[in-house]
Design an enzyme around this catalytic site. Structure first.
Site, short mmCIF file in Angstrom:
data_model
loop_
_atom_site.label_atom_id
_atom_site.label_comp_id
_atom_site.label_asym_id
_atom_site.label_seq_id
_atom_site.Cartn_x
_atom_site.Cartn_y
_atom_site.Cartn_z
N TRP A 102 10.17 -64.14 -44.84
CA TRP A 102 11.37 -64.52 -45.59
C TRP A 102 11.62 -66.02 -45.57
CZ3 TRP A 102 12.57 -61.68 -49.34
CH2 TRP A 102 12.46 -60.29 -49.26
N ASP A 174 19.79 -67.72 -42.94
CA ASP A 174 19.63 -66.47 -43.69
C ASP A 174 19.79 -65.31 -42.70
OD1 ASP A 174 18.85 -64.24 -45.06
OD2 ASP A 174 16.82 -64.94 -45.53
N LYS A 198 21.29 -54.55 -45.84
CA LYS A 198 20.80 -54.18 -44.51
C LYS A 198 21.97 -53.82 -43.58
CE LYS A 198 16.91 -56.29 -46.05
NZ LYS A 198 16.40 -57.55 -46.56
C1 LIG Z 1 15.90 -58.49 -47.40
C2 LIG Z 1 15.92 -59.92 -47.09
C3 LIG Z 1 16.00 -60.90 -48.10
C4 LIG Z 1 15.96 -60.56 -49.59
O1 LIG Z 1 17.04 -59.89 -50.03
P1 LIG Z 1 17.15 -59.46 -51.59
O2 LIG Z 1 18.54 -58.95 -51.64
O3 LIG Z 1 16.09 -58.44 -51.84
O4 LIG Z 1 16.96 -60.68 -52.40
C5 LIG Z 1 16.07 -62.22 -47.73
N1 LIG Z 1 16.05 -62.58 -46.43
C6 LIG Z 1 15.95 -61.68 -45.45
C7 LIG Z 1 15.93 -62.14 -44.03
C8 LIG Z 1 15.89 -60.32 -45.74
O5 LIG Z 1 15.79 -59.43 -44.75
#
Ligand SMILES: *Cc1c(COP(=O)(O)O)cnc(C)c1O
Length: 362
Positions: A102, A174, A198
């Site tokens: 990511w 993030d 999540k």
């Molecule tokens: C799932 C995830 C993303 C991407 O999320 P989307 O909503 O699919 O764009 C970005 N960063 C991390 C750490 C993630 O787990």
């Protein structure tokens, strides 16, 4: 059919109590005779619900007054471009720590919007497994507009458990897969963002927590719906927000408060992770490739010593109601995602199944 345990990495399991409440309220929200998806986002009842969701999140995370809480479109990846466009000028240098897949996607997106993306360091191999380079080894820039990292790499199962607080640039994180999973000092950050699917709610939705002094600097060509300053001024209602996701996230925040907040859920998360890693470490049938100090508490990847058994493992797990254990297509193997909504009983059921499978096949 008994209720399965869903270990999917995302969209992920939601608390059962939240789904039941949403079901109860679906056709007639607060006695209106219509659903929450069918009323105006400017309706006073909706606005009150939206404000309460924000306040509950502020309470849960102890977010200070000088931070805006934005309910944004476009999930986690939407923020990969929103961050450089809002926080750095086109001529800026920005620093990124590269801890996994990511981080890497975030770096590639940022390269579109700023003059220089400096990767300060990242994953290193050690005798005890994969780790993250020590902060003294990071090659930080002198004048970075911000420093970005991903404290919990969802695919790799690698986490940085200490917040880097020796940097002069504003810290941007993030937290898509770790937000609300344990207590956090928000003051240490300039921006915290997370895709919702999540630990919060439905996908396509994102939350950005932005310190006031970072507003007002968006690049000229920033699309208006992704402009933090506009969304802050319009209380995240510049255009029609994802009203369903906002509502459902609000239910998750209420649920989390009922569980005792992030401190209480953090203790359960620690216990869940310890239970799973201890079993994996005690077995030679399964392994985890990450150094113990850098293991994720949310996403636990593991490999079978004999990958030829992967298919059987997944099939039998599914038959026992243990879903979503297939590892990410980039890395293979297995991955158990054990976010806030996963009860300890789910992890115990997984360990019992893994033990039984090991006994049958070794
Ligand atoms: C799932 C995830 C993303 C991407 O999320 P989307 O909503 O699919 O764009 C970005 N960063 C991390 C750490 C993630 O787990």
């Amino acid at each position: 059919m008994t209720t399965p345990f869903n270990f999917s990495a995302g969209p992920a399991m939601l608390p059962r109590a939240v789904l039941e409440r949403a079901q109860e309220e679906l056709r007639s929200w607060r006695g209106s005779g219509i659903s929450v998806m069918e009323i105006s986002h400017r309706d006073p009842a909706f606005m009150a619900m939206a404000a309460k969701a924000e306040q509950d999140l502020r309470d849960l995370m102890t977010i200070p007054e000088n931070y805006q809480v934005l309910f944004m479109h476009g999930g986690g990846r939407g923020q990969f471009s929103a961050v450089p466009q809002n926080i750095a000028g086109p001529d800026a240098t920005v620093d990124y720590l590269n801890c996994g897949i990511w981080s890497d996607f975030a770096i590639r997106e940022a390269q579109k919007y700023v003059a220089k993306v400096n990767v300060v360091g990242g994953v290193v191999d050690t005798e005890q497994g994969r780790a993250i380079a020590a902060p003294e080894q990071w090659q930080v820039s002198e004048n970075a507009a911000y420093f970005h990292y991903c404290p919990n790499e969802t695919v790799d199962g690698i986490a940085l458990h200490t917040i880097p607080d020796h940097l002069s640039a504003p810290l941007v994180a993030d937290m898509s897969s770790s937000i609300l999973s344990e207590p956090l000092t928000v003051e240490k950050f300039g921006v915290i963002y997370a895709g919702a699917q999540k630990n919060i709610g439905p996908s396509g939705f994102a939350i950005a927590i932005v310190r006031d002094d970072l507003l007002g600097h968006a690049q000229q060509n920033t699309s208006t719906i992704m402009d933090y300053t506009v969304q802050a001024q319009d209380r995240s209602m510049y255009n029609t927000p994802n009203t369903w996701a906002w509502y459902l996230s609000g239910l998750v925040f209420e649920w989390l408060k009922e569980q005792g907040g992030v401190e209480a859920i953090g203790a359960i998360n620690q216990l869940k992770a310890d239970t799973l890693y201890q079993y994996i470490d005690s077995s030679s049938f399964y392994s985890n490739p990450v150094h113990p100090d850098f293991r994720s508490k949310m996403n636990v990847p593991f490999l079978l010593a004999d990958p030829a058994r992967d298919g059987d493992f997944l099939k039998q797990a599914e038959q026992q109601g243990l879903l979503g254990l297939k590892g990410h297509r980039f890395v293979g193997g297995m991955r158990a995602s054990i976010y806030n909504a996963m009860p300890l009983a789910g992890v115990e059921a997984l360990v019992a199944f893994m033990r039984e499978f090991e006994q049958k096949h070794s």
